[in-house]
Design an enzyme around this catalytic site. Structure first.
Site, PDB file in Angstrom:
ATOM      1  N   HIS A   1       0.755  -0.964  -0.169  1.00 45.29           N
ATOM      2  CA  HIS A   1       0.012  -0.123   0.114  1.00 45.29           C
ATOM      3  C   HIS A   1       0.979   1.265  -0.068  1.00 45.29           C
ATOM      4  O   HIS A   1       1.541   1.508   1.038  1.00 45.29           O
ATOM      5  CB  HIS A   1      -0.883  -0.039   1.294  1.00 45.29           C
ATOM      6  CG  HIS A   1      -1.926   1.149   1.344  1.00 45.29           C
ATOM      7  ND1 HIS A   1      -3.341   0.892   1.243  1.00 45.29           N
ATOM      8  CD2 HIS A   1      -1.814   2.525   1.161  1.00 45.29           C
ATOM      9  CE1 HIS A   1      -3.776   2.240   1.294  1.00 45.29           C
ATOM     10  NE2 HIS A   1      -3.059   3.172   1.261  1.00 45.29           N
TER      11      HIS A   1
ATOM     12  N   HIS B   1       1.527   5.391  -1.559  1.00 48.73           N
ATOM     13  CA  HIS B   1       1.281   6.482  -2.514  1.00 48.73           C
ATOM     14  C   HIS B   1       2.253   7.105  -3.388  1.00 48.73           C
ATOM     15  O   HIS B   1       3.499   7.388  -2.410  1.00 48.73           O
ATOM     16  CB  HIS B   1       0.599   7.594  -1.481  1.00 48.73           C
ATOM     17  CG  HIS B   1      -0.704   7.114  -1.012  1.00 48.73           C
ATOM     18  ND1 HIS B   1      -1.969   7.308  -1.859  1.00 48.73           N
ATOM     19  CD2 HIS B   1      -1.017   6.665   0.178  1.00 48.73           C
ATOM     20  CE1 HIS B   1      -2.899   6.889  -0.890  1.00 48.73           C
ATOM     21  NE2 HIS B   1      -2.220   6.324   0.267  1.00 48.73           N
TER      22      HIS B   1
ATOM     23  N   LYS C   1      -9.467  -0.102  -5.896  1.00 48.78           N
ATOM     24  CA  LYS C   1      -9.430   0.544  -4.572  1.00 48.78           C
ATOM     25  C   LYS C   1     -11.049   1.185  -4.287  1.00 48.78           C
ATOM     26  O   LYS C   1     -11.394   2.099  -4.960  1.00 48.78           O
ATOM     27  CB  LYS C   1      -8.469   1.470  -4.547  1.00 48.78           C
ATOM     28  CG  LYS C   1      -8.286   2.427  -2.879  1.00 48.78           C
ATOM     29  CD  LYS C   1      -7.799   1.753  -1.875  1.00 48.78           C
ATOM     30  CE  LYS C   1      -7.945   2.325  -0.774  1.00 48.78           C
ATOM     31  NZ  LYS C   1      -6.669   3.104  -0.323  1.00 48.78           N
TER      32      LYS C   1
ATOM     33  N   HIS D   1     -10.640   1.353   1.935  1.00 45.85           N
ATOM     34  CA  HIS D   1     -10.341   2.697   3.012  1.00 45.85           C
ATOM     35  C   HIS D   1     -11.437   2.283   3.813  1.00 45.85           C
ATOM     36  O   HIS D   1     -12.577   2.708   3.654  1.00 45.85           O
ATOM     37  CB  HIS D   1     -10.227   3.835   2.307  1.00 45.85           C
ATOM     38  CG  HIS D   1      -9.857   4.643   3.418  1.00 45.85           C
ATOM     39  ND1 HIS D   1      -8.676   5.269   3.558  1.00 45.85           N
ATOM     40  CD2 HIS D   1     -10.635   5.264   4.389  1.00 45.85           C
ATOM     41  CE1 HIS D   1      -8.610   6.302   4.575  1.00 45.85           C
ATOM     42  NE2 HIS D   1      -9.890   6.093   5.127  1.00 45.85           N
TER      43      HIS D   1
ATOM     44  N   HIS E   1      -4.570  -0.454   5.862  1.00 50.25           N
ATOM     45  CA  HIS E   1      -3.888   0.371   7.029  1.00 50.25           C
ATOM     46  C   HIS E   1      -4.951   0.134   8.491  1.00 50.25           C
ATOM     47  O   HIS E   1      -5.563   1.271   8.785  1.00 50.25           O
ATOM     48  CB  HIS E   1      -3.612   1.838   6.740  1.00 50.25           C
ATOM     49  CG  HIS E   1      -4.979   2.488   5.872  1.00 50.25           C
ATOM     50  ND1 HIS E   1      -6.235   2.388   6.102  1.00 50.25           N
ATOM     51  CD2 HIS E   1      -4.673   2.998   4.576  1.00 50.25           C
ATOM     52  CE1 HIS E   1      -6.838   3.206   5.063  1.00 50.25           C
ATOM     53  NE2 HIS E   1      -6.021   3.499   4.188  1.00 50.25           N
TER      54      HIS E   1
ATOM     55  N   ASP F   1       1.490   2.848   3.458  1.00 45.79           N
ATOM     56  CA  ASP F   1       0.510   4.078   3.273  1.00 45.79           C
ATOM     57  C   ASP F   1       1.433   5.186   3.371  1.00 45.79           C
ATOM     58  O   ASP F   1       0.867   6.247   3.890  1.00 45.79           O
ATOM     59  CB  ASP F   1      -0.680   4.073   4.322  1.00 45.79           C
ATOM     60  CG  ASP F   1      -1.721   4.973   3.778  1.00 45.79           C
ATOM     61  OD1 ASP F   1      -1.696   5.390   2.792  1.00 45.79           O
ATOM     62  OD2 ASP F   1      -2.435   5.444   4.957  1.00 45.79           O
TER      63      ASP F   1
HETATM   64  O1  DOR Z   1      -3.426   9.447   5.726  1.00 44.59           O
HETATM   65  C1  DOR Z   1      -3.686   9.255   4.502  1.00 44.59           C
HETATM   66  N1  DOR Z   1      -3.077   9.844   3.376  1.00 44.59           N
HETATM   67  N2  DOR Z   1      -4.687   8.513   4.347  1.00 44.59           N
HETATM   68  C2  DOR Z   1      -5.060   8.263   3.337  1.00 44.59           C
HETATM   69  O2  DOR Z   1      -5.899   7.277   3.343  1.00 44.59           O
HETATM   70  C3  DOR Z   1      -4.834   8.896   1.879  1.00 44.59           C
HETATM   71  C4  DOR Z   1      -3.159   9.367   2.132  1.00 44.59           C
HETATM   72  C5  DOR Z   1      -3.023  10.380   0.935  1.00 44.59           C
HETATM   73  O3  DOR Z   1      -3.108   9.942   0.043  1.00 44.59           O
HETATM   74  O4  DOR Z   1      -2.453  11.353   1.374  1.00 44.59           O
HETATM   75 ZN    ZN Z   2      -3.386   5.096   1.547  1.00 44.09          ZN
END
Ligand code: DOR
Ligand code: ZN
Length: 346
Positions: free
Chosen positions: A13, A15, A99, A136, A174, A247
């Site tokens: 997971h 970003h 997702k 989520h 998460h 995450d």
């Molecule tokens: O803290 C987070 N940041 N939780 C999420 O679900 C998305 C993520 C983000 O994309 O910044």
């Molecule tokens: Zn995330």
């Protein structure tokens, strides 16, 4: 000197964003992980197979010379996603899951799902094709206390969904609560969960120690110590239903240090090192390999990695910030503090 050699881990997971931000953060992940599941919450979101494959090409082009890394792509589910898109995605070798963001739950989730019944035909197609749903898991009702939103989601959304589609493969992403640990532990084999390093290391006091700490704000928000303890127990349990998902979520410093700061904690700079710290504190370093290197691959039906990575028990100071492109900076977890493990040659 204490050393720990593991198969190269995977991050289930992550970003990465796009453009200059991606170029700035990707080397951290490539140094540590063989593969990562890349979240589709760009703005606009990655909703089609064609967009996901083009995004994958951009990631591959940004891998530093000599780096070996496979991005595993996901689609962002909207109420307009046609079932045929799931068929297209499942025919591609590069798309691993879809997702589900409840609309309004987190960063760039506005295009997400308001009413689950509207995506039921798509979910049925996913169950039929064995395409995992990555969730989520928080309700968005502003009347529900923010610390209760994950538990409420499990009761009101996930339980009925799994009753209706018992063969749907689901990853509850998460997880942050004891209730989520219990739910996943007692559910069928098609339900698994990822756990972040920050939820293993911090409880909600970290949001307010000496003042408000925007770099500890993420969603789902940090919870009480009893929940952190339950997550740690799950991570070190040896159960293949719990595996690593950082995450890691980069945001420019000024968007976090703001009157309405963004949610997201950046851990990619030291991800496996931070997990090693959590497992070591729990006296269970020998359980890190299953959690970080085996269970996720097994759940997704991918081969385990054969290359290795070595961690050395040697402390280093985390920079106060990293450059994030376009003149912005990024404040990583533990900025200015020390971490007790480092990657050999890292
Ligand atoms: O803290 C987070 N940041 N939780 C999420 O679900 C998305 C993520 C983000 O994309 O910044
Ligand atoms: Zn995330």
């Amino acid at each position: 000197m204490l050393q720990l050699t593991l198969p190269r881990p995977d991050d289930w997971h992550l970003h990465l964003r796009d453009g200059a931000t991606m170029g700035a953060v990707l080397p951290h992940t490539v140094q540590r992980f063989a593969r990562a599941i890349v979240m589709p919450n760009l703005n606009p979101p990655i909703t089609t197979t064609a967009q996901a494959l083009a995004y994958r090409e951009r990631i591959v082009a940004a891998i530093p010379d000599g780096g070996r890394f496979a991005p595993l792509m996901t689609l962002y589910l909207t109420e307009n996603t046609p079932a045929e898109e799931i068929v297209r995605a499942s025919e591609s070798d590069h798309i691993l899951g879809v997702k589900l963001y409840p609309a309004g739950a987190t960063t760039h989730s506005d295009a997400g799902v308001r009413n689950l019944s509207r995506v039921m035909p798509v979910l049925e197609k996913m169950a039929e094709l064995g395409m995992p749903l990555l969730v989520h898991g928080e309700v968005t009702d502003p009347g529900v206390d923010i610390f209760d939103r994950e538990q409420r989601f499990i009761e009101q959304v996930l339980t009925p969904l799994l009753e209706r589609l018992p063969e749907l493969k689901v990853v509850l992403e998460h997880i942050t609560t004891r209730e989520a640990v219990e739910f996943v532990s007692t559910a069928g084999e098609n339900l698994a969960a990822t756990i972040t390093a920050h939820h293993l290391l911090l409880n909600r006091n970290a949001l307010f120690s000496g003042g408000i700490r925007p770099h500890h704000f993420c969603l789902p928000v940090l919870k009480r110590e009893i929940h952190r303890e339950a997550l740690l127990a799950a991570a070190i349990s040896g159960s293949p239903r719990f595996f690593l998902g950082t995450d890691s979520a980069p945001h420019p410093r000024h968007t976090k240090e703001s009157s309405c700061g963004c949610a997201g904690i950046y851990t990619a700079h030291a991800a496996i090192e931070l997990y090693a710290e959590a497992f070591e504190q729990a006296g269970a370093l020998e359980r890190l390999e299953g959690f970080a290197c085996h269970f996720g691959a097994d759940f997704y039906g991918l081969p385990r990695n054969e290359e290795t990575i070595t961690l050395v028990k040697e402390s280093w100071t985390v920079p106060q910030h990293y450059p994030l492109g376009s003149g912005t900076t990024l404040v990583p977890l533990r900025a200015g503090g020390r971490i007790g493990w480092r990657i050999a040659n890292g």
